[in-house]
Design an enzyme around this catalytic site. Structure first.
Site, PDB file in Angstrom:
ATOM      1  N   LYS A 121       1.095  -1.080   0.005  1.00 38.53           N
ATOM      2  CA  LYS A 121      -0.014  -0.097   0.169  1.00 38.53           C
ATOM      3  C   LYS A 121       0.983   1.177  -0.038  1.00 38.53           C
ATOM      4  O   LYS A 121       0.669   2.092  -0.691  1.00 38.53           O
ATOM      5  CB  LYS A 121      -0.866   0.186   1.074  1.00 38.53           C
ATOM      6  CG  LYS A 121      -1.785   1.095   1.316  1.00 38.53           C
ATOM      7  CD  LYS A 121      -2.255   1.637   2.674  1.00 38.53           C
ATOM      8  CE  LYS A 121      -1.481   2.434   3.486  1.00 38.53           C
ATOM      9  NZ  LYS A 121      -1.951   2.690   4.619  1.00 38.53           N
ATOM     10  N   ASP A 139      -6.238   1.202   0.671  1.00 35.94           N
ATOM     11  CA  ASP A 139      -6.226   1.373   2.099  1.00 35.94           C
ATOM     12  C   ASP A 139      -7.626   1.108   2.726  1.00 35.94           C
ATOM     13  O   ASP A 139      -8.450   0.584   1.986  1.00 35.94           O
ATOM     14  CB  ASP A 139      -5.871   2.747   2.627  1.00 35.94           C
ATOM     15  CG  ASP A 139      -6.794   3.855   2.229  1.00 35.94           C
ATOM     16  OD1 ASP A 139      -7.803   3.624   1.446  1.00 35.94           O
ATOM     17  OD2 ASP A 139      -6.511   5.036   2.722  1.00 35.94           O
TER      18      ASP A 139
END
Length: 221
Positions: A121, A139
């Site tokens: 991420k 996220d």
């Protein structure tokens, strides 16, 4: 409505109404962005922006951060969530940048993930924001909003990322990350989403399900 039509309508709305969407983190270089994104894990951008000015003043480069002790770094980020592990990761990240990349932040997701404390991420966020890579960072906000809108039925972050990447054109992916995350932060919130003022309702699968359940409940009374 097909999945393709849903994507097209939602992306068109964002393009027309949120053309200037961007990261809310403050940074002036890829190094500063990388540090800020690492600190933002399970922490608000507002809090990170309160901490980073002093951190960047003390350690303006990977070289200076690599020379700092974990304790010194901790002292400047202790108001951030999980400061102990993040301090250690920041030092390790800076040291690897110096040792393996000449003090320069690598541009690819694969190379970014070799840095301590940098997962997929974080790597996607940095590559997308600073290097305009056609990747989607998933996220908690993106995961939630993508599923509510009906952009993905994936049960894992990897599956949601795969669906978004497949359906969002390359030229829009960097911007789409900001569109979705900001929508989740301010409109499609985890608790009590503001459906009444959300203009994506015509294409939102979650809203249609809520309306259907409301109507069915009223009929039973």
């Amino acid at each position: 409505m097909t999945t393709g039509q849903r994507y097209e309508n939602i992306l068109d709305w964002f393009s027309a109404n949120r053309p200037d969407a961007a990261s809310e983190l403050d940074f002036d270089s890829p190094y500063q962005l990388l540090v800020a994104v690492m600190l933002s894990a399970q922490c608000t951008d507002k809090r990170v922006n309160m901490v980073t000015p002093a951190l960047f003043k003390a350690y303006p480069s990977p070289e200076t951060l690599a020379k700092a002790s974990v304790e010194e770094i901790y002292g400047l980020i202790k108001s951030i969530s999980y400061p102990n592990s993040k301090a250690a990761h920041l030092k390790g990240m800076a040291q690897k940048l110096v040792d393996d990349f000449g003090g320069q932040v690598p541009q690819t997701v694969e190379e970014l993930q070799t840095l301590p404390g940098v997962g997929r991420k974080t790597a996607n966020v940095v590559a997308s924001i600073y290097f305009n890579a056609p990747v989607i960072a998933v996220d908690t906000h993106v995961f939630r909003v993508a599923k509510r809108l009906g952009l993905s039925a994936g049960r894992t972050v990897e599956k949601v990322e795969e669906d978004l990447t497949r359906n969002i054109p390359e030229k829009l992916r960097a911007k789409a990350h900001h569109w979705i995350i900001l929508h989740g932060r301010y409109v499609c919130t985890a608790k009590n989403p503001f459906c009444d003022r959300c203009e994506l309702r015509p294409w939102c699968r979650g809203y249609k399900e809520i309306r259907f359940n409301d109507i069915r409940t009223k009929k039973k009374k």
